[in-house]
Design a protein around this motif. Sequence first.
Motif, PDB file in Angstrom:
ATOM      1  N   LEU A  49     -13.339  -3.847   2.017  1.00 11.46           N
ATOM      2  CA  LEU A  49     -12.816  -4.837   1.342  1.00 11.46           C
ATOM      3  C   LEU A  49     -13.447  -5.602   0.942  1.00 11.46           C
ATOM      4  O   LEU A  49     -13.268  -6.049  -0.130  1.00 11.46           O
ATOM      5  CB  LEU A  49     -12.470  -6.043   2.460  1.00 11.46           C
ATOM      6  N   ALA A  50     -14.933  -6.231   1.714  1.00  8.78           N
ATOM      7  CA  ALA A  50     -16.321  -6.388   1.195  1.00  8.78           C
ATOM      8  C   ALA A  50     -16.075  -5.515  -0.262  1.00  8.78           C
ATOM      9  O   ALA A  50     -16.296  -6.621  -1.449  1.00  8.78           O
ATOM     10  CB  ALA A  50     -16.905  -6.864   1.924  1.00  8.78           C
ATOM     11  N   ASP A  51     -16.451  -5.079  -0.574  1.00  7.98           N
ATOM     12  CA  ASP A  51     -16.665  -4.100  -2.120  1.00  7.98           C
ATOM     13  C   ASP A  51     -15.864  -4.276  -2.426  1.00  7.98           C
ATOM     14  O   ASP A  51     -15.570  -4.223  -3.906  1.00  7.98           O
ATOM     15  CB  ASP A  51     -16.856  -2.534  -1.836  1.00  7.98           C
ATOM     16  N   ALA A  52     -14.110  -3.834  -2.144  1.00  5.63           N
ATOM     17  CA  ALA A  52     -13.121  -3.881  -3.379  1.00  5.63           C
ATOM     18  C   ALA A  52     -12.632  -5.320  -4.020  1.00  5.63           C
ATOM     19  O   ALA A  52     -13.201  -6.184  -5.212  1.00  5.63           O
ATOM     20  CB  ALA A  52     -11.969  -3.796  -2.303  1.00  5.63           C
ATOM     21  N   VAL A  53     -13.819  -6.436  -2.960  1.00  9.15           N
ATOM     22  CA  VAL A  53     -12.617  -7.855  -3.217  1.00  9.15           C
ATOM     23  C   VAL A  53     -14.975  -8.103  -4.600  1.00  9.15           C
ATOM     24  O   VAL A  53     -14.376  -9.033  -5.368  1.00  9.15           O
ATOM     25  CB  VAL A  53     -13.424  -9.009  -1.921  1.00  9.15           C
ATOM     26  N   ALA A  54     -15.784  -7.892  -4.128  1.00  8.35           N
ATOM     27  CA  ALA A  54     -16.579  -8.133  -4.911  1.00  8.35           C
ATOM     28  C   ALA A  54     -16.095  -7.466  -6.397  1.00  8.35           C
ATOM     29  O   ALA A  54     -16.144  -8.376  -7.636  1.00  8.35           O
ATOM     30  CB  ALA A  54     -18.099  -7.171  -4.252  1.00  8.35           C
ATOM     31  N   ASP A  55     -15.691  -6.143  -6.635  1.00 11.47           N
ATOM     32  CA  ASP A  55     -15.178  -5.797  -7.428  1.00 11.47           C
ATOM     33  C   ASP A  55     -14.312  -7.054  -8.190  1.00 11.47           C
ATOM     34  O   ASP A  55     -14.413  -6.364  -9.703  1.00 11.47           O
ATOM     35  CB  ASP A  55     -14.357  -3.984  -7.742  1.00 11.47           C
ATOM     36  N   ILE A  56     -12.843  -6.897  -7.807  1.00 13.06           N
ATOM     37  CA  ILE A  56     -12.098  -7.362  -8.006  1.00 13.06           C
ATOM     38  C   ILE A  56     -12.893  -9.245  -8.717  1.00 13.06           C
ATOM     39  O   ILE A  56     -12.031  -9.535  -9.776  1.00 13.06           O
ATOM     40  CB  ILE A  56     -11.029  -7.858  -6.852  1.00 13.06           C
ATOM     41  N   SER A  57     -13.719  -9.598  -8.009  1.00 14.26           N
ATOM     42  CA  SER A  57     -13.866 -11.124  -8.012  1.00 14.26           C
ATOM     43  C   SER A  57     -15.057 -11.047  -9.831  1.00 14.26           C
ATOM     44  O   SER A  57     -15.253 -11.968 -10.074  1.00 14.26           O
ATOM     45  CB  SER A  57     -14.474 -11.939  -6.719  1.00 14.26           C
ATOM     46  N   GLY A  58     -15.821  -9.676  -9.690  1.00 17.32           N
ATOM     47  CA  GLY A  58     -16.866  -9.845 -10.402  1.00 17.32           C
ATOM     48  C   GLY A  58     -16.265  -9.187 -12.184  1.00 17.32           C
ATOM     49  O   GLY A  58     -16.353 -10.022 -13.335  1.00 17.32           O
ATOM     50  N   ALA A  59     -15.014  -8.573 -11.759  1.00 21.82           N
ATOM     51  CA  ALA A  59     -13.476  -7.891 -12.696  1.00 21.82           C
ATOM     52  C   ALA A  59     -13.332  -9.567 -13.277  1.00 21.82           C
ATOM     53  O   ALA A  59     -13.133 -10.014 -14.751  1.00 21.82           O
ATOM     54  CB  ALA A  59     -12.685  -7.313 -12.926  1.00 21.82           C
ATOM     55  N   ALA A  60     -12.436 -10.448 -12.896  1.00 20.65           N
ATOM     56  CA  ALA A  60     -12.056 -11.389 -12.561  1.00 20.65           C
ATOM     57  C   ALA A  60     -12.582 -12.665 -13.093  1.00 20.65           C
ATOM     58  O   ALA A  60     -12.855 -13.471 -14.706  1.00 20.65           O
ATOM     59  CB  ALA A  60     -11.850 -12.704 -11.321  1.00 20.65           C
ATOM     60  N   VAL A  97      -7.112 -11.312   6.872  1.00 23.38           N
ATOM     61  CA  VAL A  97      -7.217 -10.184   5.383  1.00 23.38           C
ATOM     62  C   VAL A  97      -7.418  -9.082   5.414  1.00 23.38           C
ATOM     63  O   VAL A  97      -8.993  -8.655   6.664  1.00 23.38           O
ATOM     64  CB  VAL A  97      -7.335 -11.458   4.199  1.00 23.38           C
ATOM     65  N   VAL A  98      -6.662  -8.171   4.980  1.00 22.45           N
ATOM     66  CA  VAL A  98      -7.118  -6.774   4.806  1.00 22.45           C
ATOM     67  C   VAL A  98      -7.151  -5.722   3.997  1.00 22.45           C
ATOM     68  O   VAL A  98      -6.543  -6.446   2.973  1.00 22.45           O
ATOM     69  CB  VAL A  98      -6.390  -5.648   5.895  1.00 22.45           C
ATOM     70  N   LEU A  99      -7.238  -4.944   3.280  1.00 19.65           N
ATOM     71  CA  LEU A  99      -7.631  -4.246   2.341  1.00 19.65           C
ATOM     72  C   LEU A  99      -6.381  -2.851   2.383  1.00 19.65           C
ATOM     73  O   LEU A  99      -6.712  -1.903   3.415  1.00 19.65           O
ATOM     74  CB  LEU A  99      -8.493  -3.361   2.115  1.00 19.65           C
ATOM     75  N   VAL A 100      -5.400  -3.211   1.748  1.00 24.44           N
ATOM     76  CA  VAL A 100      -4.760  -1.912   1.471  1.00 24.44           C
ATOM     77  C   VAL A 100      -5.366  -0.658   0.665  1.00 24.44           C
ATOM     78  O   VAL A 100      -4.793  -1.325  -0.488  1.00 24.44           O
ATOM     79  CB  VAL A 100      -2.973  -2.553   1.249  1.00 24.44           C
ATOM     80  N   ASP A 101      -4.876  -0.035   0.944  1.00 26.65           N
ATOM     81  CA  ASP A 101      -5.060   1.018   0.217  1.00 26.65           C
ATOM     82  C   ASP A 101      -4.688   1.790  -1.711  1.00 26.65           C
ATOM     83  O   ASP A 101      -4.842   1.717  -2.105  1.00 26.65           O
ATOM     84  CB  ASP A 101      -6.016   2.355   0.495  1.00 26.65           C
ATOM     85  N   ASP A 102      -3.055   1.264  -0.739  1.00 26.84           N
ATOM     86  CA  ASP A 102      -1.767   1.861  -2.194  1.00 26.84           C
ATOM     87  C   ASP A 102      -0.902   0.534  -1.810  1.00 26.84           C
ATOM     88  O   ASP A 102      -0.042   0.639  -0.430  1.00 26.84           O
ATOM     89  CB  ASP A 102      -0.977   3.041  -1.773  1.00 26.84           C
ATOM     90  N   SER A 103      -0.826  -0.048  -2.783  1.00 29.55           N
ATOM     91  CA  SER A 103       1.168  -0.712  -3.174  1.00 29.55           C
ATOM     92  C   SER A 103       1.373  -0.597  -4.522  1.00 29.55           C
ATOM     93  O   SER A 103       0.346   0.539  -5.112  1.00 29.55           O
ATOM     94  CB  SER A 103       0.409  -1.683  -2.379  1.00 29.55           C
ATOM     95  N   VAL A 104       2.609  -0.736  -4.138  1.00 29.71           N
ATOM     96  CA  VAL A 104       3.655  -0.595  -6.028  1.00 29.71           C
ATOM     97  C   VAL A 104       3.347  -2.374  -6.278  1.00 29.71           C
ATOM     98  O   VAL A 104       4.476  -2.778  -5.390  1.00 29.71           O
ATOM     99  CB  VAL A 104       4.454   0.850  -5.763  1.00 29.71           C
ATOM    100  N   ASP A 105       2.965  -2.371  -7.598  1.00 31.02           N
ATOM    101  CA  ASP A 105       4.787  -3.700  -7.932  1.00 31.02           C
ATOM    102  C   ASP A 105       5.369  -3.423  -8.629  1.00 31.02           C
ATOM    103  O   ASP A 105       6.314  -2.460  -8.618  1.00 31.02           O
ATOM    104  CB  ASP A 105       3.530  -4.343  -9.221  1.00 31.02           C
TER     105      ASP A 105
END
Length: 397
Positions: A141-152, A301-309
């Motif tokens: 989760l921490a790594d994913a949020v770092a990537d997402i916030s950095g992209a934002a 709060v968790v990280l889910v590996d796959d979801s679909v919009d």
Amino acid sequence: MIRTPWRRREEPLDLAELDRLLPAPGDPELSSDRLSGLEEHLMTEIRNRKPDTAPDTSPGAPPAGVHEGDHASRPARRPGRRPVLVGAAAALALAAAGVAALAGGPVGPGGPGSPGRAVAPPAGAVPAPVVQVVRGSTAGLADAVADISGAAARAELPEPGPGQFLYVRSEVSWLVSWEGADGKNRSYVDRIHPREVWMSPDGSKGWLMEPGKEPIGRDGITLDDPEGGERTLNSPSHDYLKTLPTDPELLLKKIYDETRGMGNGPDQQAFSTIGDLLREQVVPPKPAAGLYRAAARIPGVVLVDDSVDAAGRHGIAIARTDEADGSRTEWIFDRDTYTYLGERTVQTRDVEGIEAGTVKGHTAVTDRAVVDAVKQRPAGSAPGERAAAPATPSAGT
């Protein structure tokens, strides 16, 4: 053997004696649960019933509050239904007469209102898809949020000038809970359809178009706020979002403070509030990055590996399950660019007739832009145009 023929009794009937012989009458009063169910069912029928002279173009009722369902946390500026108000006595009278008849069929053997046969769902609604619930985890989760916030933080978003409007276009679908004549709830959803919002930077002027929604109409409705009310997290504007603290700790404290007492607990309400800001706003880069980092600090709060919009795009998701009703809201991001794609809400456990795995809501942001006037679309975006998406939610989405 001589039988004495039966003779009609000529003496007057003793009603008091007869009353003692008969069983006591039952209590005609309905239970509170059944009464609430009948009233809710009646209101749903009324909202979906159109005059015979008007063409039926509604794709179904929205969630309401859910949701509508589960989405009390739908966009703050999304207009709520204005249902016809009916007294309890009238509601019970109609229920006793057979509310199912309002759905367009006779009550009787073989008819839509007959026992054991479901009343027809709202026009345009389809059975809600059911998917396998993928377990979430805090691992990664921490790594994913770092990537997402950095992209934002690095995103190049449109900035409105004087007199311009922010435009957000989405594909959406919400849950429609429907009770059949047999008393069982069945889960339907709107067909995926476009939703367009225009808002001025200060939030004082706006317009909403969502074809097929009865309260909105074909041409849309105004979102103007002539009184110029105070902007808050639950009633934001683009200008207001610029003022949010970017430090995740300070931002999360502000969210908890401003939403105290709302929703299903402080943690779930904080998560829902951030989700509302992401869904239908153009959040400036630095505040957006702060919102993602703040969300990661919310318990559960968790990280889910796959979801679909709603447009059928797969991605990773930041998610949280509402402990009160078991619904999990997932914010979906592109795996490569970490761009926000949309949102999905999935039921994680059986509750009130909704089985685990039911997709209760879908969104997909397909365009964010700056335009010069309400109802104006960016170049290349035509009315009714939609992103590549399944016509109806499929079992794999």
